[in-house]
Design a protein around this motif. Structure first.
Motif, PDB file in Angstrom:
ATOM      1  N   GLU A 149       7.100   5.084   4.315  1.00  0.00           N
ATOM      2  CA  GLU A 149       6.909   6.013   3.211  1.00  0.00           C
ATOM      3  C   GLU A 149       7.816   5.600   2.058  1.00  0.00           C
ATOM      4  O   GLU A 149       8.823   4.903   2.255  1.00  0.00           O
ATOM      5  CB  GLU A 149       7.241   7.447   3.651  1.00  0.00           C
ATOM      6  CG  GLU A 149       8.686   7.638   4.076  1.00  0.00           C
ATOM      7  CD  GLU A 149       8.964   9.037   4.606  1.00  0.00           C
ATOM      8  OE1 GLU A 149       8.091   9.903   4.468  1.00  0.00           O
ATOM      9  OE2 GLU A 149      10.056   9.247   5.162  1.00  0.00           O
ATOM     10  N   TRP A 150       7.432   6.015   0.855  1.00  0.00           N
ATOM     11  CA  TRP A 150       8.266   5.754  -0.319  1.00  0.00           C
ATOM     12  C   TRP A 150       9.424   6.734  -0.358  1.00  0.00           C
ATOM     13  O   TRP A 150       9.282   7.903   0.008  1.00  0.00           O
ATOM     14  CB  TRP A 150       7.438   5.888  -1.596  1.00  0.00           C
ATOM     15  CG  TRP A 150       8.276   5.845  -2.849  1.00  0.00           C
ATOM     16  CD1 TRP A 150       8.975   4.786  -3.339  1.00  0.00           C
ATOM     17  CD2 TRP A 150       8.518   6.931  -3.756  1.00  0.00           C
ATOM     18  NE1 TRP A 150       9.637   5.138  -4.501  1.00  0.00           N
ATOM     19  CE2 TRP A 150       9.374   6.448  -4.778  1.00  0.00           C
ATOM     20  CE3 TRP A 150       8.093   8.259  -3.810  1.00  0.00           C
ATOM     21  CZ2 TRP A 150       9.793   7.246  -5.844  1.00  0.00           C
ATOM     22  CZ3 TRP A 150       8.518   9.060  -4.860  1.00  0.00           C
ATOM     23  CH2 TRP A 150       9.359   8.552  -5.861  1.00  0.00           C
ATOM     24  N   GLU A 209       5.247   3.191  10.652  1.00  0.00           N
ATOM     25  CA  GLU A 209       4.684   3.838   9.470  1.00  0.00           C
ATOM     26  C   GLU A 209       5.787   3.966   8.425  1.00  0.00           C
ATOM     27  O   GLU A 209       6.899   4.382   8.724  1.00  0.00           O
ATOM     28  CB  GLU A 209       4.135   5.222   9.820  1.00  0.00           C
ATOM     29  CG  GLU A 209       3.388   5.891   8.681  1.00  0.00           C
ATOM     30  CD  GLU A 209       2.765   7.208   9.080  1.00  0.00           C
ATOM     31  OE1 GLU A 209       2.064   7.807   8.245  1.00  0.00           O
ATOM     32  OE2 GLU A 209       2.996   7.661  10.224  1.00  0.00           O
ATOM     33  N   ASP A 267       0.819  -1.215   0.000  1.00  0.00           N
ATOM     34  CA  ASP A 267       0.000   0.000   0.000  1.00  0.00           C
ATOM     35  C   ASP A 267       0.851   1.262   0.000  1.00  0.00           C
ATOM     36  O   ASP A 267       0.399   2.322  -0.435  1.00  0.00           O
ATOM     37  CB  ASP A 267      -0.912   0.015   1.229  1.00  0.00           C
ATOM     38  CG  ASP A 267      -2.052  -0.987   1.135  1.00  0.00           C
ATOM     39  OD1 ASP A 267      -2.324  -1.465   0.019  1.00  0.00           O
ATOM     40  OD2 ASP A 267      -2.659  -1.292   2.180  1.00  0.00           O
ATOM     41  N   VAL A 268       2.081   1.163   0.506  1.00  0.00           N
ATOM     42  CA  VAL A 268       2.946   2.345   0.573  1.00  0.00           C
ATOM     43  C   VAL A 268       3.249   2.852  -0.831  1.00  0.00           C
ATOM     44  O   VAL A 268       3.157   4.057  -1.111  1.00  0.00           O
ATOM     45  CB  VAL A 268       4.254   2.030   1.327  1.00  0.00           C
ATOM     46  CG1 VAL A 268       5.098   3.300   1.468  1.00  0.00           C
ATOM     47  CG2 VAL A 268       3.954   1.433   2.692  1.00  0.00           C
ATOM     48  N   GLN A 269       3.607   1.943  -1.746  1.00  0.00           N
ATOM     49  CA  GLN A 269       3.868   2.355  -3.124  1.00  0.00           C
ATOM     50  C   GLN A 269       2.585   2.863  -3.790  1.00  0.00           C
ATOM     51  O   GLN A 269       2.622   3.818  -4.580  1.00  0.00           O
ATOM     52  CB  GLN A 269       4.454   1.191  -3.929  1.00  0.00           C
ATOM     53  CG  GLN A 269       5.871   0.818  -3.541  1.00  0.00           C
ATOM     54  CD  GLN A 269       5.924  -0.323  -2.543  1.00  0.00           C
ATOM     55  OE1 GLN A 269       4.912  -0.645  -1.898  1.00  0.00           O
ATOM     56  NE2 GLN A 269       7.081  -0.950  -2.398  1.00  0.00           N
ATOM     57  N   GLN A 270       1.461   2.233  -3.455  1.00  0.00           N
ATOM     58  CA  GLN A 270       0.199   2.673  -4.044  1.00  0.00           C
ATOM     59  C   GLN A 270      -0.159   4.088  -3.586  1.00  0.00           C
ATOM     60  O   GLN A 270      -0.623   4.909  -4.383  1.00  0.00           O
ATOM     61  CB  GLN A 270      -0.920   1.694  -3.667  1.00  0.00           C
ATOM     62  CG  GLN A 270      -0.745   0.306  -4.256  1.00  0.00           C
ATOM     63  CD  GLN A 270      -0.633   0.309  -5.761  1.00  0.00           C
ATOM     64  OE1 GLN A 270      -1.465   0.903  -6.446  1.00  0.00           O
ATOM     65  NE2 GLN A 270       0.415  -0.315  -6.291  1.00  0.00           N
ATOM     66  N   ARG A 271       0.084   4.375  -2.300  1.00  0.00           N
ATOM     67  CA  ARG A 271      -0.194   5.728  -1.789  1.00  0.00           C
ATOM     68  C   ARG A 271       0.656   6.777  -2.493  1.00  0.00           C
ATOM     69  O   ARG A 271       0.237   7.923  -2.660  1.00  0.00           O
ATOM     70  CB  ARG A 271       0.082   5.790  -0.281  1.00  0.00           C
ATOM     71  CG  ARG A 271      -0.859   4.987   0.574  1.00  0.00           C
ATOM     72  CD  ARG A 271      -0.797   5.421   2.040  1.00  0.00           C
ATOM     73  NE  ARG A 271       0.510   5.284   2.644  1.00  0.00           N
ATOM     74  CZ  ARG A 271       0.893   4.258   3.399  1.00  0.00           C
ATOM     75  NH1 ARG A 271       0.066   3.245   3.612  1.00  0.00           N
ATOM     76  NH2 ARG A 271       2.093   4.243   3.944  1.00  0.00           N
ATOM     77  N   ALA A 272       1.851   6.375  -2.911  1.00  0.00           N
ATOM     78  CA  ALA A 272       2.758   7.305  -3.577  1.00  0.00           C
ATOM     79  C   ALA A 272       2.482   7.407  -5.077  1.00  0.00           C
ATOM     80  O   ALA A 272       3.144   8.174  -5.782  1.00  0.00           O
ATOM     81  CB  ALA A 272       4.204   6.870  -3.341  1.00  0.00           C
ATOM     82  N   GLU A 306       2.225  -1.853   9.511  1.00  0.00           N
ATOM     83  CA  GLU A 306       1.612  -0.521   9.536  1.00  0.00           C
ATOM     84  C   GLU A 306       0.315  -0.489  10.347  1.00  0.00           C
ATOM     85  O   GLU A 306      -0.142   0.597  10.723  1.00  0.00           O
ATOM     86  CB  GLU A 306       1.349  -0.022   8.116  1.00  0.00           C
ATOM     87  CG  GLU A 306       2.592   0.456   7.407  1.00  0.00           C
ATOM     88  CD  GLU A 306       2.287   1.505   6.360  1.00  0.00           C
ATOM     89  OE1 GLU A 306       2.897   2.583   6.394  1.00  0.00           O
ATOM     90  OE2 GLU A 306       1.409   1.237   5.496  1.00  0.00           O
TER      91      GLU A 306
END
Length: 514
Positions: free
Chosen positions: A119-120, A117, A66-71, A111
């Motif tokens: 982040e990218w 937490e 999901d981290v890459q998707q959020r970015a 997460e």
């Protein structure tokens, strides 16, 4: 409670899970075990936790989350599968699939905890291959202030490498590997786990049923034995700190040049498991990098060359200096006349090394020790460094010609996105900047590493296998204590940490099936 035992209770004789090591993989396993309600013990041989992971930038190659998707990245599990298929040579496909499947699950699980937490971070991957994500797919934990975590974590967290080697303390804001180790350790302690520093594991033992369930430990108060009811997770680094084992396994480099904390990662735990019948594989060698030699003989991880050129002991270039560090390290290791090498640069950055070296050291101390030399001409620089003046002069002139045309006709520097990731030149190729502003410098480079990558053979559940390919009951392994899932390749930033974390988590999942 001993000052070396941090947690809810003094050291006990039995735990559900015993983790050997305290790096990113080890603490991921420990955090997940403790959060699942398993009594968990972490054993660290030194006074500080984190190992080489605490020195790192904290990048984790964990694709498809999901981290890459959020970015908004064009990353996916399938894309990562395609990338690894192009990059890896004869991989264990079951382990590759386990890593790819586990990565998004693991990150989601971590997460879900308020203490973690991600982040990218933009950081180009290391091969131009199908499935590569522009500017990279690696993630890292977000920065966290030391005082936001359990104060017991701050007391035992290994400082960044430049501070640790100088005997200093850590920063008030934890970033990169510091944030990863700090956050994971805080989870372990919050959920009732125990972290015992200064406890050196000297051996393992099977019970009458053939299960490996006893860890032999040399602690501050003498030898002790600890039993693991569910499993033992070995995630204690490789053997990079032992020249004897490096020589035995044909691993290039030297213990003095590794980035592992001094006095650690000497491979005894790998040998202890092998003595119980565990299979081993050392063909992956190590996670290599050019290492700026320090006046004390050590080497320091160096990447991101912005200008300058590397030459061998004949004064000739032998590769693209802007290659990803492991790939350049392997080029360096390919010939004896490349270790040590000399990196030639000019004064355009005020006499500082035009690269990222951790730590760089003081230029004046380098010059006094002879690990750097300085001269007003390239010919004089060559003579001071013990190189052929004519050869080095011709090498620099040829390189400067490439900077004018923007084309490195010898090694293609500046063609790949990684080559230009750190570069800031203003010519036709920003990875090519002339060496033409005296005085000139040459810095001595050796073959450093971020650890070895050979060791215990494991399966897709992190179980240690015997010579017949059967799991050894009770024994699990991850991190550089194992034969790498990536073989001799280094796919991208955070590949060592990402794999260590994924397989440690798989090991803990398997322990809970018993």
């Amino acid at each position: 409670m001993s000052d070396s035992v941090v947690g809810a209770a003094p050291l006990q004789q039995e735990y559900d899970v015993v983790v050997v090591g305290s790096g990113g993989g080890a603490l991921t396993g420990a955090a997940l075990a403790a959060s699942a309600g398993l009594s968990t013990l972490v054993l660290e041989r030194t006074a500080l936790i984190g190992g080489t992971s605490a020195y790192s930038g904290g990048a984790c190659w964990l694709p498809g989350t999901d981290v890459q998707q959020r970015a908004g990245l064009p990353d996916s599990t399938e894309g990562a599968r395609q990338y690894l298929a192009a990059v890896l040579d004869e991989p264990d496909q079951d382990r590759v699939e386990a890593l790819l499947t586990q990565a998004p699950k693991l990150v989601a699980q971590l997460e879900a905890d308020p203490l973690m937490e991600f982040e990218w971070i933009p950081f180009a991957e290391y091969y131009d291959a199908p499935g590569r994500v522009p500017m990279g797919r690696s993630i890292q934990p977000k920065n966290v202030r030391r005082d936001e975590l359990d104060e017991r974590v701050g007391a035992i967290l290994r400082p960044p490498v430049e501070r640790d080697r100088a005997g200093g303390t850590g920063r008030s804001t934890l970033s990169g590997g510091q944030a990863l180790i700090g956050r994971l350790a805080a989870i372990v302690l919050r959920d009732g786990g125990t972290i015992a520093t200064g406890h050196h594991v000297t051996g393992l033992r099977r019970n009458e049923a053939g299960r490996v369930d006893v860890v032999l430990v040399d602690g501050p108060d003498g030898p002790v034995e600890v039993t693991a009811r569910r499993g033992i997770l070995v995630a204690a680094g490789g053997f990079e700190g032992s020249n004897e084992r490096r020589a035995a396994h044909g691993t290039p480099g030297d213990a003095a040049w590794t980035m592992a904390p001094r006095g650690t990662n000497t491979g005894e735990i790998i040998d202890a498991a092998a003595a119980l019948g565990a299979a081993t594989d050392f063909s992956g060698e190590g996670w290599f990098c050019p290492g700026l030699q320090q006046p004390d003989g050590s080497g320091t991880f160096t990447l991101g060359f912005r200008s300058g050129l590397m030459v061998d002991q004949t004064g000739r270039r032998y590769g693209n200096e802007c290659l990803p560090y492991d790939r350049f390290g392997r080029v360096m290791a390919a010939s004896e006349d490349r270790v040590p090498s000399w990196f030639v640069f000019d004064s355009r950055e005020g006499g500082r090394l035009p690269a990222i070296a951790m730590p760089e050291g003081d230029p004046a101390e380098h010059l006094e020790a002879g690990t750097w030399v300085q001269a007003d001409s390239i010919a004089d620089l060559a003579r001071t460094a013990g190189l052929d003046a004519g050869v080095l002069t011709a090498t620099v002139e040829r390189f400067n010609g490439f900077t004018a045309t923007g084309v490195d006709e010898d090694f293609g520097r500046g063609v790949d996105e990684y080559d230009t990731f750190f570069a800031g030149g203003t010519g036709p190729n920003k990875a090519l900047t002339p060496v033409d502003q005296p005085p000139y410098f040459a810095a001595k480079f050796v073959l450093s590493d971020l650890g070895t990558k050979g060791g215990l053979v494991t399966d897709a559940d992190g179980r240690v296998l015997d010579a017949a390919g059967q799991p050894i009951p009770g024994l699990y392994a991850a991190s550089n204590s194992t034969a790498s899932v990536f073989g001799s390749a280094y796919p991208g930033p955070g590949a060592p940490l990402g794999a260590a974390m994924a397989f440690a988590s798989l090991a803990v999942e398997d322990m809970q099936r018993d």
